[in-house]
Design a protein around this motif. Structure first.
Motif: not given
Length: 175
Positions: A85, A96, A98, A120, A123-124, A132
Motif C-alpha cells: 500500500s 491508495g 497499489l 491492500v 487497507e486503503f 485506488a
C-alpha cells in the motif's frame, strides 16, 4: 522512447469483496523483518530482475516513506506473493496506490495476486482512501486480468493509451 506505464483506477472502495479464506498452509500478513530476503527473492523471480536484493527491497518497500505496508503471502516459510500500500497525495490525492504486486512463478494460477491485492484495497479503506490506482505495463496480461476482476478500469493519461488498451482487450478476449 519507452511507452508510459498504463494507469488503472478503482473508482470506489465502498463495495469491496470480502477477503477469501487462505488455502491451508498459506499465511497472509505484513512482511516481517526476517522475511525481507525471501521478499527480495520473490521479486527477483517474479520480475526476472537480478537487481532485486535485500537493499532494494528495503529501500523500495520496507523503508520507503510513501509505502505504508508491504503485505506478503507465505508458504513453507517462503514469501510467494506480495503487494504494498502506497500513498502519493501530491499525485493521487485521496487515493491508495497499489504497489509492486507479484507472485512467484511456481505459485501462479492460485489467485494469490487477487488475494494480496484485495488485502491492500481493504487497507486503503482503513486508511480513509476513497479510491485506488495502480500502474502497469501492457505485457502484464495476467496481472491486468486480475486488476479488471478487482474492478479497476483503464484511465487514459495520454493519446497512446486508447490504442494500447484496445490491443490488450483483444489479447485478453483471445486468451
Amino acid at each position: 522512447m519507452r511507452p508510459s506505464n498504463l494507469l488503472m483506477r478503482r473508482a470506489s472502495l465502498e463495495d469491496l469483496p470480502a477477503m477469501p479464506a487462505m488455502p491451508v498452509g498459506y499465511s497472509l500478513h505484513v512482511c516481517e523483518e526476517g522475511e525481507i530476503d525471501s521478499l527480495a527473492n520473490l521479486l527477483r523471480a517474479a520480475f526476472e530482475d537480478e537487481n532485486w536484493n535485500v537493499e532494494k527491497a528495503r529501500e523500495a518497500l520496507i523503508d520507503a516513506e510513501d509505502v505504508k505496508t508491504t503485505h506478503v503471502i507465505t508458504h513453507n516459510g517462503q514469501v510467494i506473493a506480495t503487494a504494498s500500500s502506497r500513498l502519493l497525495p501530491n499525485d493521487y490525492p485521496g487515493s491508495g496506490y497499489l504497489h509492486w504486486v507479484a507472485s512467484h512463478p511456481q505459485y501462479r494460477g492460485q489467485r494469490l495476486g487477487y488475494i494480496i491485492s484485495l488485502a491492500v484495497l481493504h487497507e486503503f479503506v482503513e486508511l480513509g482512501c476513497s479510491d485506488a490506482v495502480l500502474e502497469t505495463q501492457d505485457f502484464r496480461l495476467p496481472a491486468i486480468k486480475t486488476y479488471l476482476n478487482l474492478d479497476f478500469e483503464p484511465a487514459y493519461r495520454d493519446d497512446t493509451h486508447g490504442g494500447r488498451w484496445e490491443v490488450i482487450r483483444g489479447e485478453l478476449n483471445g486468451s
